[in-house]
Design an enzyme around this catalytic site. Structure first.
Site, PDB file in Angstrom:
ATOM      1  N   ASP A   1       0.806  -1.232   0.000  1.00 28.92           N
ATOM      2  CA  ASP A   1       0.000   0.000   0.000  1.00 28.92           C
ATOM      3  C   ASP A   1       0.831   1.270   0.000  1.00 28.92           C
ATOM      4  OD1 ASP A   1      -2.198  -1.556   0.101  1.00 28.92           O
ATOM      5  OD2 ASP A   1      -2.566  -1.300   2.243  1.00 28.92           O
TER       6      ASP A   1
ATOM      7  N   ASP B   1       0.611   5.863   2.809  1.00 28.54           N
ATOM      8  CA  ASP B   1      -0.043   4.556   2.767  1.00 28.54           C
ATOM      9  C   ASP B   1      -1.396   4.787   2.105  1.00 28.54           C
ATOM     10  OD1 ASP B   1      -1.748   2.422   3.320  1.00 28.54           O
ATOM     11  OD2 ASP B   1      -0.727   1.935   5.190  1.00 28.54           O
TER      12      ASP B   1
ATOM     13  N   LYS C   1       2.339   3.700  19.356  1.00 33.91           N
ATOM     14  CA  LYS C   1       1.441   4.821  19.694  1.00 33.91           C
ATOM     15  C   LYS C   1       1.924   5.624  20.906  1.00 33.91           C
ATOM     16  CE  LYS C   1      -2.601   3.132  17.368  1.00 33.91           C
ATOM     17  NZ  LYS C   1      -2.130   1.864  16.791  1.00 33.91           N
TER      18      LYS C   1
END
Lengths: 360, 426
Positions: A110, A218, A162
């Protein structure tokens, strides 16, 4: 040299487009997504590309047969019986990847950027360890896993998933180069490269980061597909502006296939891609959108942030916006307002849809 | 033969608030529908009644240039006397008639029509008159009636009729429970004697030191007398009220949304009354779909597509590639290239930018119900949200290019910065 592209599953995030075509064949800037990567790999000296796919896609295999001849390389489709994550497919293709001792590329399918394969190879040979991953800068690192590495040598210290406070703005760009010894770390079972393999490699000082210059995206979902398209067109403009379309009705970066027809009094752009055989009637305004092959946009329509599927028709004075995606052969009747809607293939839309919705 | 007269009740400033923002600029009765002011259609219908010599407009608007000009124009066009009688305050539908009784009775008319200014329709005035002459003994009043659905009837004056004699035996204005599906259309013909009955109601009010309430619950003055609330129930009990039914087009014009409905029906009526007012398709002209009125001074580009049911007023500019459907475009508005106007009213001097879309939601009567009438929805629903309605741009509103204004009401003199949906923009 060899490369393995992680194609994975059905590409559900890019539906309804992927209901008609396997994701690698969906055209990004008028070229199948996969081909952007494959062509760049060939340029860097890759002669064997392995597509790791977790479903059987005859269309994909057929298309790849054609490319083999055209590009003079070998393309193998490696099919997983059960999805093996991002690392498992490497184990499955182990034999193909270990025919020699050369390093091999692994790519997330992607990802779109100005692929730096030659520089990656040089960098990888320079540090001499098992793996190199490409990292790219993002604005909001908290949404991703960030990479912490030595700015001078590139040696990776750790990965933070994260992060809640700023530790780095560099993230894994989904492009790797590995030496064959790295395959000893992977078993033939569903495994994640990012979560289960890389942290160990980093701990053993076997993983280096290569800093990507320029744009990266992406493009696995429609919103990002459009953003990536804008970045890609800008890159074309900087490298070879003549490839883009110019004219009185063109604003900003616009890519138009030579077989497309554009009527009078239109305003096309910025950031628009128009595919082969597309017909755009008079007085149409299109911004930040992709019009796929053989679609027809009728007079006075206004499109912003849309992907119009192959052979679809948009009616006169229709207004479409908000990341609306039409599948293949969809019809939008005249004078409708369509906002943030995903329309499955072969549907005719006869009433306005002002709020995001999926039309089955 | 003694002459006939007509009275048109045009209300006043404090009335017609539901018609805002359009009534901020112009008295509501002068709002153009199918190219002509609402009460122009009334005056035209009156002018066709043989023997009708004079039309009195009763209301409490301050005399203005627009009213004066309207009166001049209609007098000249229909060769009929038109006068405006201004009430010192809102006197109610019967109070104004009573107050100006001398003016009404001057010239000894045989009968006079009373028309509410906010109705529209193919009013069968001559037929009403014949019916009245035939049935009435000279002391009565005949009202125009229509059929509504059970639920909708509650929004109107409801009447119960003696079917043999056409006498109204019971009358209730906007009942809270169902009374009858027969409703009052707000058009009447009266014998002069009816003024004595109004006087009696007034005396009765004064004797009782009456302080009634208006439809909206507010107190009203002693002077104020309502035909619907005070006079009709009384007339019904005295056998002085007759009903004549129409099955033709009829509607109230309460909300701006109802103007589009009225617009459509008046345009349709033009096929019969004024075919020359409807634009025909022709070489080198805009594409016309269905019924369209375009003022001769409007400039419409040949690449535009217009209709059905569109009225375009004087001085309007319609640029190339514009699409207009089910809309009213008011004086001197400019519609720029490729814009699309659907179910909307574009106000005086407003500008819509290129590729913009101005769209409303129609509020037409339910087509699946016989006798269904136009419902004037309240602005907000029970959840406190704006009910989807037609889009209205007040006067001198600027809509930039490439935006959408959907189900919104824009007050005058606004420069919009972007797209708006389901909003009132102050």
């Amino acid at each position: 040299m060899k490369a393995l592209i992680l194609v994975g599953g059905y590409g559900t995030r890019l539906r309804p487009l992927t209901l008609s075509k396997p994701k690698p064949l969906v055209e990004f800037c008028n070229k199948p997504m996969m081909l952007h990567q494959v062509e760049a790999l060939v340029k860097a000296g890759v002669t064997h590309v392995i597509l790791a796919v977790s479903y059987r896609a005859e269309l994909l295999e057929k298309a790849m047969r054609k490319q083999e001849d055209k590009l003079g390389i070998k393309i193998t489709v490696s099919i997983e019986e059960t999805p093996l994550g991002t690392a498992g497919p490497l184990a499955l293709a182990r034999e193909l990847l270990t025919t020699d001792s050369d390093p091999f590329f692994v790519l997330n399918s992607d990802v779109i950027c100005d692929f730096p394969f030659e520089e990656m190879l040089e960098f990888h040979r320079g540090h001499g360890r098992q793996g190199t991953i490409v990292v790219t800068k993002v604005e909001e690192p908290s949404k991703y896993g960030v990479v912490i590495y030595n700015g001078e040598s590139g040696k990776i210290q750790e990965f933070v998933e994260k992060p809640t406070e700023f530790v780095s703005n560099k993230i894994n760009a989904g492009l790797y180069i590995f030496s064959p010894q790295m395959l000893d770390r992977i078993e033939l079972k569903p495994t994640s490269l990012e979560k289960e393999v890389f942290p160990h490699m980093a701990k053993e000082e076997d993983l280096y980061a290569f800093d990507l210059k320029g744009f990266w995206m992406d493009i696995g979902q429609p919103k990002d597909f459009l953003t990536g398209m804008g970045m890609f067109l800008k890159a074309i403009q900087q490298k070879n502006g003549a490839k883009l379309c110019h004219g009185p009705s063109i604003v900003g970066n616009v890519l138009v296939d030579p077989t497309a027809k554009i009527g009078a009094d239109c305003r096309i752009g910025p950031n628009v891609t128009i595919g082969p055989g597309v017909v755009i009637d008079d007085g149409v305004c299109i911004k930040r959108s992709v019009i796929l092959q053989d679609a027809h946009i009728r007079s006075h329509a206004w499109l912003h942030s849309c992907i119009i599927g192959w052979r679809s028709t948009v009616g006169q004075w229709a207004r479409m916006e908000g990341v609306t995606v039409l599948g293949e052969d969809v019809e939008i009747k005249d004078e409708l307002f369509v906002n943030g809607v995903k329309v499955l293939p072969h549907k005719s839309v006869t009433v306005s849809v002002p709020l995001p919705e999926i039309i089955m | 033969m003694r002459p006939l007269k007509a009275i048109i009740l045009i209300g006043g400033r404090q009335k017609g608030t539901r018609f805002r923002p359009l009534s901020l600029e112009l008295p509501k009765p002068l709002f153009p529908v199918a190219g002509f002011p609402m009460i122009y259609h009334h005056i035209e219908a009156c002018s066709k009644v043989p023997g009708l010599r004079e039309i009195l407009l009763i209301g409490n608007y301050q005399p203005s240039e627009s009213i004066r000009q309207f009166i001049n124009n209609t007098q000249r066009e229909f060769k009929i006397q038109v006068r405006y009688l201004q009430e010192y305050t809102g006197l109610g539908t019967a109070g104004g008639i009573y107050h100006f009784r001398d003016q009404i009775l001057a010239g000894n008319p045989e009968a006079f029509f009373v028309l509410n200014g906010d109705i529209c329709g193919d009013l069968p005035l001559a037929e009403m008159y014949s019916f009245h002459v035939e049935r009435s003994d000279g002391s009565q009043m005949t009202l125009l009636g229509a059929e509504a659905t059970m639920q909708e009837s509650l929004n109107y004056g409801c009447l119960v009729e003696n079917a043999a004699t056409h006498h109204v035996v019971h009358y209730v204005e906007k009942p809270s429970t169902f009374v009858s599906t027969k409703i009052n259309c707000g058009a009447y013909i009266c014998s002069p004697a009816i003024l004595r009955d109004i006087a009696a109601v007034r005396r009765h009010h004064q004797d009782e030191n009456f302080s009634g309430v208006n439809g909206d619950g507010s107190l009203r003055s002693i002077e104020s007398i309502s035909l619907e609330r005070d006079v009709f129930p009384e007339l019904a009990s005295l056998d002085k009220l007759l009903v004549f039914y129409t099955e033709g087009f009829w509607s109230q014009i309460k909300s701006p949304g109802s103007t589009l409905y009225a617009n459509r029906h008046y345009l349709k009526l033009y096929h019969k009354t004024h075919p020359n007012r409807l634009v025909k398709n022709g070489d080198g002209q805009a594409t016309i779909i269905g019924d369209v009125y375009i003022h001769p001074t409007a400039e419409v580009h040949p690449s535009a597509t217009i209709g059905p049911n569109v009225s375009i007023a004087q001085g309007v500019t319609v640029s190339p590639g514009v699409r207009i459907r089910e809309s009213i475009i008011l004086d001197n508005a400019t519609l720029q290239d490729h814009c699309c106007i659907l179910y909307s009213i574009v106000g005086w001097n407003s500008v819509v930018g290129p590729w913009s879309r101005v769209e409303g939601t129609p509020c037409d009567p339910n087509p699946n119900k016989p006798f269904a009438k136009l419902q004037s929805m309240p602005l907000f629903n029970n959840a406190g949200k704006l009910n989807p309605s037609i889009t209205i741009l007040g006067s001198d509103v600027q809509v930039p290019g490439e935006v959408i204004v959907l189900n919104s009401i824009v007050l005058p003199h606004k420069d919009l910065a972007g797209s708006f949906r389901n909003q009132i923009i102050l």
